[in-house]
Design a protein around this motif. Structure first.
Motif, PDB file in Angstrom:
ATOM      1  N   LEU A   1       0.838  -1.202   0.000  1.00  0.00           N
ATOM      2  CA  LEU A   1       0.000   0.000   0.000  1.00  0.00           C
ATOM      3  C   LEU A   1       0.872   1.251   0.000  1.00  0.00           C
ATOM      4  N   LEU A   2       0.674   2.072  -1.025  1.00  0.00           N
ATOM      5  CA  LEU A   2       1.292   3.395  -1.101  1.00  0.00           C
ATOM      6  C   LEU A   2       0.166   4.395  -0.854  1.00  0.00           C
ATOM      7  N   PRO A   3       0.061   4.954   0.332  1.00  0.00           N
ATOM      8  CA  PRO A   3      -1.162   5.664   0.720  1.00  0.00           C
ATOM      9  C   PRO A   3      -1.227   7.104   0.247  1.00  0.00           C
ATOM     10  N   PHE A   4      -2.460   7.595   0.172  1.00  0.00           N
ATOM     11  CA  PHE A   4      -2.674   9.022  -0.016  1.00  0.00           C
ATOM     12  C   PHE A   4      -2.160   9.763   1.208  1.00  0.00           C
ATOM     13  N   SER A   5      -1.666  10.953   1.011  1.00  0.00           N
ATOM     14  CA  SER A   5      -1.301  11.809   2.134  1.00  0.00           C
ATOM     15  C   SER A   5      -2.581  12.309   2.809  1.00  0.00           C
TER      16      SER A   5
ATOM     17  N   ARG B   1      -9.800   9.868  -7.773  1.00  0.00           N
ATOM     18  CA  ARG B   1      -8.794   9.042  -7.087  1.00  0.00           C
ATOM     19  C   ARG B   1      -7.601   8.773  -7.998  1.00  0.00           C
ATOM     20  N   ASP B   2      -7.908   8.422  -9.251  1.00  0.00           N
ATOM     21  CA  ASP B   2      -6.827   8.145 -10.196  1.00  0.00           C
ATOM     22  C   ASP B   2      -5.935   9.372 -10.389  1.00  0.00           C
ATOM     23  N   GLN B   3      -6.567  10.539 -10.437  1.00  0.00           N
ATOM     24  CA  GLN B   3      -5.805  11.784 -10.583  1.00  0.00           C
ATOM     25  C   GLN B   3      -4.890  11.996  -9.376  1.00  0.00           C
ATOM     26  N   LEU B   4      -5.444  11.824  -8.193  1.00  0.00           N
ATOM     27  CA  LEU B   4      -4.656  12.028  -6.976  1.00  0.00           C
ATOM     28  C   LEU B   4      -3.536  10.999  -6.857  1.00  0.00           C
ATOM     29  N   SER B   5      -3.805   9.779  -7.313  1.00  0.00           N
ATOM     30  CA  SER B   5      -2.807   8.710  -7.159  1.00  0.00           C
ATOM     31  C   SER B   5      -1.523   9.023  -7.917  1.00  0.00           C
TER      32      SER B   5
ATOM     33  N   TYR C   1     -13.416  -6.854   1.382  1.00  0.00           N
ATOM     34  CA  TYR C   1     -12.438  -5.813   1.084  1.00  0.00           C
ATOM     35  C   TYR C   1     -13.079  -4.665   0.306  1.00  0.00           C
ATOM     36  N   MET C   2     -12.311  -3.586   0.128  1.00  0.00           N
ATOM     37  CA  MET C   2     -12.745  -2.521  -0.774  1.00  0.00           C
ATOM     38  C   MET C   2     -13.032  -3.149  -2.129  1.00  0.00           C
ATOM     39  N   GLN C   3     -14.084  -2.688  -2.801  1.00  0.00           N
ATOM     40  CA  GLN C   3     -14.529  -3.340  -4.029  1.00  0.00           C
ATOM     41  C   GLN C   3     -13.432  -3.365  -5.086  1.00  0.00           C
ATOM     42  N   GLU C   4     -12.684  -2.272  -5.227  1.00  0.00           N
ATOM     43  CA  GLU C   4     -11.626  -2.216  -6.232  1.00  0.00           C
ATOM     44  C   GLU C   4     -10.547  -3.265  -5.947  1.00  0.00           C
ATOM     45  N   PHE C   5     -10.227  -3.433  -4.661  1.00  0.00           N
ATOM     46  CA  PHE C   5      -9.227  -4.426  -4.257  1.00  0.00           C
ATOM     47  C   PHE C   5      -9.735  -5.830  -4.568  1.00  0.00           C
ATOM     48  N   ALA C   6     -10.979  -6.107  -4.202  1.00  0.00           N
ATOM     49  CA  ALA C   6     -11.559  -7.431  -4.432  1.00  0.00           C
ATOM     50  C   ALA C   6     -11.663  -7.734  -5.923  1.00  0.00           C
ATOM     51  N   ASP C   7     -12.085  -6.752  -6.716  1.00  0.00           N
ATOM     52  CA  ASP C   7     -12.213  -6.963  -8.161  1.00  0.00           C
ATOM     53  C   ASP C   7     -10.852  -7.283  -8.781  1.00  0.00           C
ATOM     54  N   ALA C   8      -9.828  -6.558  -8.367  1.00  0.00           N
ATOM     55  CA  ALA C   8      -8.486  -6.793  -8.901  1.00  0.00           C
ATOM     56  C   ALA C   8      -7.976  -8.169  -8.482  1.00  0.00           C
TER      57      ALA C   8
ATOM     58  N   TYR D   1       0.623  -5.538 -12.441  1.00  0.00           N
ATOM     59  CA  TYR D   1       1.356  -4.287 -12.589  1.00  0.00           C
ATOM     60  C   TYR D   1       0.470  -3.087 -12.903  1.00  0.00           C
ATOM     61  N   THR D   2      -0.834  -3.276 -12.891  1.00  0.00           N
ATOM     62  CA  THR D   2      -1.748  -2.137 -13.002  1.00  0.00           C
ATOM     63  C   THR D   2      -2.065  -1.640 -11.600  1.00  0.00           C
ATOM     64  N   PRO D   3      -1.720  -0.411 -11.261  1.00  0.00           N
ATOM     65  CA  PRO D   3      -1.996   0.080  -9.902  1.00  0.00           C
ATOM     66  C   PRO D   3      -3.493   0.014  -9.584  1.00  0.00           C
ATOM     67  N   VAL D   4      -3.816  -0.499  -8.425  1.00  0.00           N
ATOM     68  CA  VAL D   4      -5.207  -0.598  -7.967  1.00  0.00           C
ATOM     69  C   VAL D   4      -5.439   0.527  -6.965  1.00  0.00           C
ATOM     70  N   VAL D   5      -6.359   1.427  -7.283  1.00  0.00           N
ATOM     71  CA  VAL D   5      -6.561   2.623  -6.457  1.00  0.00           C
ATOM     72  C   VAL D   5      -7.853   2.496  -5.659  1.00  0.00           C
TER      73      VAL D   5
END
Length: 590
Positions: free
Chosen positions: A365-369, A401-405, A485-492, A507-511
């Motif tokens: 996990l590389l978190p948002f500030s 989210r994608d923009q912020l990531s 889990y968060m839906q994006e995490f579970a889907d990935a 290798y596709t970042p999951v946000v």
């Protein structure tokens, strides 16, 4: 784990593991803090040993008298407030009485270990000495890292806020991989003995390498470190006259060395251990943290001594395996819900898999500030966004989210702390992970071990550290079953299950709302039973035999400890100590 007295004692002896923030001594010199709450008498310990001619002789050891102050008691309770409150709740009287007993027990156990070392029954050589010295330098390194980060923030050179606002139960912000931590507290066996003294690497000396800005930063951090340790012992009334004289002599020697050899040269000598009268250096760091780690190492040595004869028979592990396997087969075949519960809660060693509906993933996990999290939350709460249909809203939030990531800044971890001098983008970290994992790709075993290393290097999710299997994911949910889990995490994760092989990184970042997840498919559960000697993970670090042997060994070790406790510790608590409850009764009567 062995019911060693370490359960309570190590929380005492490791209290001074960092030199900054709330872990620093408070230096309250009020008369109330100087009251004696307990005293351990000086007494004689006799051990019987055999000499080279196989003759038995008695070796006597006289223990020093020890006074425990009210300040010691309060510091212990403050440092362990969470654990103590879970055990005692609102029972403050019971809590403080227990704490006083633990402080006394530390001294009694230390006396016993010192007596066994004195007569040669327990060895104290370079292996044990180096373990303590490495821990002292780990404290120095961690504190210097913190000080460097503070300096960067003062200079407005900090590129972003801390990479994580999660709290990890560790002496450092992030756990350090055990074999790299230098902490030998949990070392059950010593297969290879050190034959010479360990010294810190020259490359770690502050101000000796890097560009001028880096060297300047390290020199300033070292100056602050020296001021910090000086202030830590300035007003502590527990320091004896001999200790005070040694500290004054060391401070004078430090300043002289700085004048002659530069500020960076102090690093080499500040953590000197063992401390001797012949050297002026090492006395302050020994008082602040070395003594604690020395006791920790000695208690671990006692643990090994008490459990040296403990042996778990293979037949007993086989019997436990057969019993649990047969019980699980009978239960899980008829009750899938019970199997699902066992897989999801992780408290059961599952030996029989009723189906192949589960798999394991690991992630970094590389978190948002904090600022990015606030910006995302404000975006969600905007009237024009909140009023949209759910699908439209989700699309816009995902885009935000994608923009912020893309603006996330993260840092590699050094000794369990963010290295703020090395800011990295998500793409930087992803590129490094790809280069490491592609090299390991031919071997799932190597890949699994490599990704674990990368977790300790970059991850900020507390649950991912030391999680050898990874997070368990259910491939197909039951009707009406909620997502774990968060839906994006579970889907990935399910995409990985369908399209990747164990040992491969997605290798596709999951946000998600937490930040960017770099995900890895660790293993896929196969229906049927696991073998007793099968490995639990692809990295092959443990087998199911190891898992089942542990509780059996624990039971035998507990019995060995209980025997020693009844014969030695309980007796000395009654005969060699005094606890003055009246001097600290105001702590629960107020």
């Amino acid at each position: 784990m062995f019911k060693r007295i370490v359960i309570g004692i190590l929380s005492v002896v490791i209290a001074a593991c960092m030199l900054t923030g709330c872990t620093f001594f408070s230096h309250d010199t009020e008369r109330d803090m100087q009251q004696e709450i307990a005293r351990v008498k000086s007494y004689e310990i006799t051990n019987s040993v055999r000499d080279d001619d196989d003759n038995v002789k008695e070796v006597k050891y006289i223990t020093p008298e020890k006074v425990i102050y009210k300040r010691d008691l309060i510091e212990y309770v403050n440092n362990n407030a969470s654990n103590l409150s879970q055990s005692f709740g609102s029972d403050l009287e019971g809590l403080y009485k227990y704490a006083a007993r633990m402080l006394v027990s530390v001294e009694l156990v230390t006396n016993e270990v010192n007596a066994l070392i004195d007569c040669g029954t327990i060895e104290w050589g370079w292996t044990e000495t180096n373990a303590v010295k490495r821990n002292i330098y780990a404290v120095i390194d961690n504190t210097l890292t913190t000080l460097k980060n503070n300096i960067l923030e003062e200079r407005d050179e900090e590129p972003g806020s801390s990479s994580s606002d999660e709290t990890v139960d560790s002496d450092t912000t992030y756990p350090v991989k055990p074999e790299e931590s230098g902490d030998d507290d949990d070392m059950e066996e010593i297969d290879k003995k050190d034959t010479e003294e360990w010294f810190p690497e020259v490359s770690k000396f502050p101000g000796n390498s890097g560009d001028e800005n880096t060297r300047s930063l390290e020199r300033e951090a070292m100056r602050r470190f020296i001021a910090l340790i000086e202030s830590s012992v300035k007003d502590d009334f527990r320091i004896t006259a001999d200790e005070r004289a040694a500290f004054d002599k060391e401070i004078e020697a430090i300043n002289e060395k700085i004048d002659n050899d530069g500020i960076g040269s102090v690093y080499e000598v500040i953590g000197t251990y063992p401390v001797t009268d012949k050297s002026p250096f090492g006395h302050i760091m020994y008082y602040i943290s070395g003594k604690s780690y020395e006791r920790s190492q000695k208690i671990s040595s006692l643990q090994r001594y008490l459990t040296d004869g403990v042996k778990v028979e293979y037949a007993d592990v086989q019997k436990s395996y057969d019993s649990q396997l047969n019980a699980q087969k009978a239960q899980y075949t008829q009750d899938i819900a019970a199997y699902d519960k066992a897989m999801s809660d992780g408290s059961t060693t599952v030996l029989y898999n009723a189906n192949s509906n589960y798999f394991y993933v690991k992630h970094i996990l590389l978190p948002f500030s904090d600022a990015q999290k606030s910006e995302l939350e404000a975006f969600k709460n905007r009237k024009d966004i909140a009023s949209l249909e759910e699908n439209e809203k989700d699309k816009l939030v995902k885009a935000k989210r994608d923009q912020l990531s893309k603006a996330i800044i993260a840092y590699p971890h050094v000794n369990g702390e963010d290295d703020k001098s090395r800011p990295m983008s998500v793409s930087d970290i992803m590129a490094h992970i790809r280069s490491v994992m592609l090299e390991k790709a031919p071997s799932v075993q190597s890949a699994d071990a490599a990704f674990d290393d990368l977790i300790y290097l970059y991850n900020t999710d507390p649950g991912a550290f030391g999680n050898s299997k990874g997070y368990v994911v259910k491939e197909k949910l039951n009707a009406g079953e909620n997502e774990t889990y968060m839906q994006e995490f579970a889907d990935a994760a399910r995409y990985m299950r369908r399209n990747l092989q164990p040992g491969e990184v997605y290798y596709t970042p999951v946000v998600t709302d937490f930040g960017v997840h770099i995900m890895y498919l660790a293993s896929v559960v196969k229906q049927g039973e696991v073998g007793l000697n099968d490995y639990t993970t692809a990295a092959r670090t443990e087998t199911y035999y190891d898992l089942l042997e542990t509780p059996l060994r624990t039971s035998l070790e507990n019995a060995a400890y209980t025997k020693w406790e009844n014969n030695v510790l309980t007796y000395n608590l009654e005969k060699q100590t005094e606890i003055y409850e009246k001097t600290f009764s105001d702590l629960w009567e107020a």
